[in-house]
Write an enzyme that holds these catalytic residues in place. Structure first.
Site, mmCIF file in Angstrom:
data_model
loop_
_atom_site.group_PDB
_atom_site.id
_atom_site.type_symbol
_atom_site.label_atom_id
_atom_site.label_comp_id
_atom_site.label_asym_id
_atom_site.label_seq_id
_atom_site.Cartn_x
_atom_site.Cartn_y
_atom_site.Cartn_z
ATOM 1 N N GLY A 154 10.163 12.543 4.825
ATOM 2 C CA GLY A 154 11.434 11.921 4.473
ATOM 3 C C GLY A 154 11.225 10.707 3.603
ATOM 4 N NE ARG A 279 10.046 8.384 -4.124
ATOM 5 C CZ ARG A 279 10.472 7.229 -3.687
ATOM 6 N NH1 ARG A 279 10.593 6.206 -4.519
ATOM 7 N NH2 ARG A 279 10.745 7.018 -2.410
#
Length: 427
Positions: A154, A279
């Site tokens: 998550g 990312r």
């Protein structure tokens, strides 16, 4: 009209930035999404969007082949962590530059990430993996309270909580394992030592640290960021040590292609890795970096994606900061105002609201509590802080309680967020 297309998997907070950067590079952006209607900017800016099951690799491959019959696909990427691994697989399938999907998957599993960092000697908090309440309790006893409980997968601090005593531990364990928290797979809880100290984030592209920010979060037990400043106020030695451990973590995880956000705390042991995110950090962090050092990480990421060399040279050295507008209570947003006044303050680079009047506000203790942000920059940290304070003080909002009536059957007065205090609407 450009004949080369950049395929973007889902939109997320940086989606508009990727679309604009793609167009600036003479690429035609095409967004693939399970629900394109969730991204308002797509229809507002006339961006081509295709509905497809973005969790289904085969469906994405078929759609890319269909697009490839019309366009020359220059690259495939995403700004959303949940799709970084599937993008890596698509890039391999179509012979395009991209991240290593195996490394991404291992990094996105926080337990596997912890194992690989520990095996490489990277400083991290003590940790255990738990699948049930008994495991959580015994793991917390071994590590010692307080501990941080978080899902093993998550992002955005969803499901992450500091547990300072046995009652909080039991309460959050019940929340995570009783079905209230949404799991994409079998429940797996990470129990971690609470690493205490100032928080920092190192922003990297390939194997280079571009900048290091300092951030403040709200009161425990949650970790909701309130403000972020770049560059962080570090000594040369502290900066060097954070850079060293950041690059060490990239090597340990097999990363080093594209952008990465590395979260750390400076503890009694020095810098300790809290999490590595494979990312680009969510908006407005890329703008913060560009304001502080003149490097547009979104554009440089796209360049890598289409096989070009990126330019990470600093163009200048300024101080930039962001203030997040955090809801203070549950209810219905009556109004939010002051964005134009705040944007008019000299030195303010951006003001954005994520919510509109009549939107329900439900405190989650994670990124979803953020109703918007203000970004400012100037040549000095002190000046930037003054600009940010002035602009943020111009923004006010009112949140009405959910269906609460007074003795006369009238709606209760909304709470109003003002410059200095929160009032009940009576003054």
């Amino acid at each position: 009209m450009p004949r080369r297309a950049l395929i973007l998997i889902e939109g997320a907070s940086n989606g508009p930035g990727y679309v604009r950067a793609a167009e600036h590079l003479d690429l035609h952006p095409i967004v693939l999404s399970a629900d394109p209607s969730q991204y308002e900017y797509l229809s507002a800016e006339g961006i081509e969007a295709i509905q497809v099951d973005t969790d289904n690799l085969e469906a994405l491959i078929r759609e890319c082949f269909r697009i490839g019959a019309i366009w020359d696909i220059a690259g495939i990427t995403t700004s959303y962590e949940a799709f970084c691994a599937i993008v890596g697989k698509l890039c391999l399938r179509f012979g395009l530059p991209g991240p290593n999907p195996v490394s991404i998957e291992q990094c996105c599993d926080k337990f596997t990430q912890r194992q690989r960092l520990a095996n490489a000697g990277v400083p991290i908090p003590a940790y255990r993996l738990a699948a049930n309440a008994t495991d959580v309790e015994s793991s917390a006893a071994e590590i010692g309270l307080p501990v941080v409980l978080k899902p093993a997968t998550g992002s955005g601090s969803v499901g992450v909580r500091l547990c300072r005593n046995s009652d909080e531990l039991a309460e959050h364990t019940t929340y995570l394992l009783s079905g209230e928290h949404i799991w994409r797979s079998s429940p797996r809880v990470l129990v971690e030592e609470f690493a205490q100290g100032p928080y920092y984030c190192a922003y990297t592209m390939e194997n280079e640290v571009i900048g290091i920010s300092a951030a403040d979060s709200g009161p425990p037990p949650h970790f909701v960021f309130r403000e972020c400043t770049l560059p962080a106020p570090l000594t040369d030695d502290e900066h060097e040590r954070i850079v060293e451990v950041s690059l060490q973590s990239l090597r340990a995880l097999g990363l080093g292609w594209g952008p990465t956000g590395i979260e750390l705390r400076w503890t009694k042991r020095g810098p300790v890795i809290i999490e590595v995110n494979p990312r680009l950090a969510a908006a407005p962090d890329p703008q913060l970096i560009e304001l502080a050092c003149g490097v547009d990480l979104i554009t440089e990421h796209i360049k890598l994606t289409i096989g070009h060399a990126c330019d990470l040279r600093r163009k200048h050295s300024h101080a930039a900061a962001e203030r997040f507008l955090i809801a203070d209570r549950d209810g219905t947003l009556a109004w939010i105002d002051g964005d134009r006044r705040a944007a008019a303050v000299q030195g303010v680079a951006a003001v954005k609201f994520h919510v509109k009047p009549e939107a329900p506000i439900v405190m989650k203790g994670d990124y979803r509590d953020c109703m918007g942000y203000v970004v400012a920059s100037s040549p000095s940290r002190a000046q930037t802080q003054a600009i940010l304070e002035r602009a943020a003080d111009l923004i006010t909002w009112s949140i009405k309680p959910f269906s609460i009536l007074d003795d006369q059957g009238q709606s209760a007065a909304p709470r109003i967020r003002t410059k200095q205090t929160l009032s009940d609407g009576s003054d």
